[in-house]
Design a protein around this motif. Structure first.
Motif, PDB file in Angstrom:
ATOM      1  N   GLN A   1       5.949   5.951   3.323  1.00 36.60           N
ATOM      2  CA  GLN A   1       5.431   4.726   3.897  1.00 36.60           C
ATOM      3  C   GLN A   1       5.122   3.731   2.773  1.00 36.60           C
ATOM      4  OE1 GLN A   1       5.274   3.886   7.016  1.00 36.60           O
ATOM      5  NE2 GLN A   1       4.349   1.890   6.655  1.00 36.60           N
ATOM      6  N   VAL A   2       5.565   2.485   2.961  1.00 41.55           N
ATOM      7  CA  VAL A   2       5.330   1.450   1.964  1.00 41.55           C
ATOM      8  C   VAL A   2       3.964   0.818   2.186  1.00 41.55           C
ATOM      9  CG1 VAL A   2       6.072  -0.824   1.178  1.00 41.55           C
ATOM     10  CG2 VAL A   2       7.776   0.944   1.646  1.00 41.55           C
ATOM     11  N   THR A   3       3.248   0.621   1.115  1.00 43.31           N
ATOM     12  CA  THR A   3       1.971  -0.091   1.137  1.00 43.31           C
ATOM     13  C   THR A   3       2.048  -1.261   0.175  1.00 43.31           C
ATOM     14  OG1 THR A   3       0.754   1.936   1.629  1.00 43.31           O
ATOM     15  CG2 THR A   3      -0.511   0.073   0.785  1.00 43.31           C
ATOM     16  N   LEU A   4       1.603  -2.430   0.651  1.00 40.14           N
ATOM     17  CA  LEU A   4       1.555  -3.637  -0.167  1.00 40.14           C
ATOM     18  C   LEU A   4       0.105  -4.084  -0.271  1.00 40.14           C
ATOM     19  CD1 LEU A   4       4.533  -5.574   1.468  1.00 40.14           C
ATOM     20  CD2 LEU A   4       4.559  -4.329  -0.685  1.00 40.14           C
ATOM     21  N   VAL A   5      -0.348  -4.331  -1.496  1.00 41.89           N
ATOM     22  CA  VAL A   5      -1.726  -4.752  -1.712  1.00 41.89           C
ATOM     23  C   VAL A   5      -1.731  -6.032  -2.523  1.00 41.89           C
ATOM     24  CG1 VAL A   5      -3.960  -4.156  -2.690  1.00 41.89           C
ATOM     25  CG2 VAL A   5      -2.547  -2.373  -1.646  1.00 41.89           C
ATOM     26  N   GLU A   6      -2.271  -7.101  -1.899  1.00 38.36           N
ATOM     27  CA  GLU A   6      -2.358  -8.390  -2.575  1.00 38.36           C
ATOM     28  C   GLU A   6      -3.707  -8.536  -3.275  1.00 38.36           C
ATOM     29  OE1 GLU A   6      -0.366  -9.605   1.505  1.00 38.36           O
ATOM     30  OE2 GLU A   6      -2.055  -8.352   0.879  1.00 38.36           O
ATOM     31  N   SER A   7      -3.721  -9.394  -4.272  1.00 37.61           N
ATOM     32  CA  SER A   7      -4.965  -9.758  -4.946  1.00 37.61           C
ATOM     33  C   SER A   7      -4.779 -11.142  -5.568  1.00 37.61           C
ATOM     34  CB  SER A   7      -5.339  -8.744  -6.024  1.00 37.61           C
ATOM     35  OG  SER A   7      -4.318  -8.660  -6.995  1.00 37.61           O
ATOM     36  N   GLY A   8      -5.902 -11.768  -5.926  1.00 37.80           N
ATOM     37  CA  GLY A   8      -5.841 -13.026  -6.661  1.00 37.80           C
ATOM     38  C   GLY A   8      -6.202 -14.262  -5.873  1.00 37.80           C
ATOM     39  N   GLY A   9      -6.454 -14.136  -4.579  1.00 37.77           N
ATOM     40  CA  GLY A   9      -6.843 -15.307  -3.803  1.00 37.77           C
ATOM     41  C   GLY A   9      -8.244 -15.773  -4.176  1.00 37.77           C
ATOM     42  N   GLY A  10      -8.625 -16.932  -3.620  1.00 38.23           N
ATOM     43  CA  GLY A  10      -9.950 -17.447  -3.899  1.00 38.23           C
ATOM     44  C   GLY A  10     -10.074 -18.907  -3.539  1.00 38.23           C
ATOM     45  N   PHE A  37       4.624 -15.258   2.298  1.00 32.26           N
ATOM     46  CA  PHE A  37       4.474 -16.110   3.469  1.00 32.26           C
ATOM     47  C   PHE A  37       3.012 -16.551   3.511  1.00 32.26           C
ATOM     48  CE2 PHE A  37       8.366 -15.531   6.056  1.00 32.26           C
ATOM     49  CZ  PHE A  37       8.990 -14.549   5.305  1.00 32.26           C
ATOM     50  N   ARG A  38       2.741 -17.567   4.314  1.00 34.33           N
ATOM     51  CA  ARG A  38       1.347 -17.982   4.496  1.00 34.33           C
ATOM     52  C   ARG A  38       1.125 -18.408   5.942  1.00 34.33           C
ATOM     53  NH1 ARG A  38       1.371 -23.589   0.849  1.00 34.33           N
ATOM     54  NH2 ARG A  38       2.622 -24.859   2.294  1.00 34.33           N
ATOM     55  N   GLN A  39      -0.136 -18.325   6.334  1.00 31.07           N
ATOM     56  CA  GLN A  39      -0.495 -18.697   7.694  1.00 31.07           C
ATOM     57  C   GLN A  39      -1.847 -19.385   7.691  1.00 31.07           C
ATOM     58  OE1 GLN A  39      -0.392 -15.467  10.531  1.00 31.07           O
ATOM     59  NE2 GLN A  39      -0.096 -16.886  12.226  1.00 31.07           N
ATOM     60  N   THR A  93      -3.992 -18.023   4.615  1.00 29.67           N
ATOM     61  CA  THR A  93      -3.923 -16.629   4.206  1.00 29.67           C
ATOM     62  C   THR A  93      -2.503 -16.371   3.724  1.00 29.67           C
ATOM     63  OG1 THR A  93      -5.601 -15.972   5.813  1.00 29.67           O
ATOM     64  CG2 THR A  93      -4.195 -14.238   4.914  1.00 29.67           C
ATOM     65  N   TYR A  94      -2.390 -15.836   2.528  1.00 28.59           N
ATOM     66  CA  TYR A  94      -1.082 -15.584   1.920  1.00 28.59           C
ATOM     67  C   TYR A  94      -0.748 -14.099   2.059  1.00 28.59           C
ATOM     68  CZ  TYR A  94      -0.727 -20.263   0.039  1.00 28.59           C
ATOM     69  OH  TYR A  94      -0.611 -21.622  -0.078  1.00 28.59           O
ATOM     70  N   TYR A  95       0.457 -13.835   2.550  1.00 30.65           N
ATOM     71  CA  TYR A  95       0.904 -12.471   2.813  1.00 30.65           C
ATOM     72  C   TYR A  95       2.090 -12.112   1.913  1.00 30.65           C
ATOM     73  CZ  TYR A  95      -1.875 -12.750   7.069  1.00 30.65           C
ATOM     74  OH  TYR A  95      -2.901 -12.891   7.969  1.00 30.65           O
ATOM     75  N   GLN A 115      -1.888  -7.002   3.587  1.00 25.61           N
ATOM     76  CA  GLN A 115      -3.009  -7.321   4.468  1.00 25.61           C
ATOM     77  C   GLN A 115      -3.409  -8.784   4.384  1.00 25.61           C
ATOM     78  OE1 GLN A 115      -3.345  -6.054   1.494  1.00 25.61           O
ATOM     79  NE2 GLN A 115      -5.075  -7.125   0.535  1.00 25.61           N
ATOM     80  N   GLY A 116      -2.943  -9.495   3.380  1.00 27.82           N
ATOM     81  CA  GLY A 116      -3.235 -10.909   3.225  1.00 27.82           C
ATOM     82  C   GLY A 116      -4.376 -11.171   2.264  1.00 27.82           C
TER      83      GLY A 116
END
Length: 123
Positions: A1-10, A37-39, A93-95, A115-116
């Motif tokens: 299973q692939v997992t994607l983890v974002e960081s760096g927003g603010g 992508f973003r929403q 929110t950036y995905y 997760q965004g």
């Protein structure tokens, strides 16, 4: 299973910069074209930028061209989005997104999502 983890927003002022990161685990990173992508609230999810499996080809939405830079480090299984000259309309929110083989600007064709991470640009 692939997992994607974002960081760096603010939170950043207009004209400022941020760098987002996305780490993939669970599969071979270089198998995937990677995208951001973003929403924004009340709006549909929209394509921002993409990079092919090798990092040699990049693609951008017109709204961010010249301000954002996408890149990847296959040795670290990580993708980046450098965002300069940020505007209040970049608030969203950036995905992080992964798609096998070729990139797509259609969010319904994405195989895996992060997760965004929230980016807020104040005026």
């Amino acid at each position: 299973q692939v997992t994607l983890v974002e960081s760096g927003g603010g939170l950043v002022q207009a004209g400022g910069s941020l760098r987002l990161s996305c780490e993939l685990s669970g599969r071979i990173f270089s198998m995937y074209a990677m995208s951001w992508f973003r929403q924004a609230p009340g709006k549909e999810r929209e394509f921002v930028a993409a990079v092919d499996w090798s990092g040699s080809s990049t693609y951008y939405a017109d709204s961010v061209k010249g301000r954002f830079t996408i890149s990847r480090d296959n040795d670290k299984s990580t993708m980046y989005l450098r965002m300069n000259s940020l505007k209040p309309e970049d608030t969203a929110t950036y995905y992080c997104a992964a798609r096998r083989a070729y990139y797509s600007e259609d969010p319904t064709s994405i195989d895996y999502w992060g997760q965004g991470t929230q980016v807020t640009v104040s005026s």
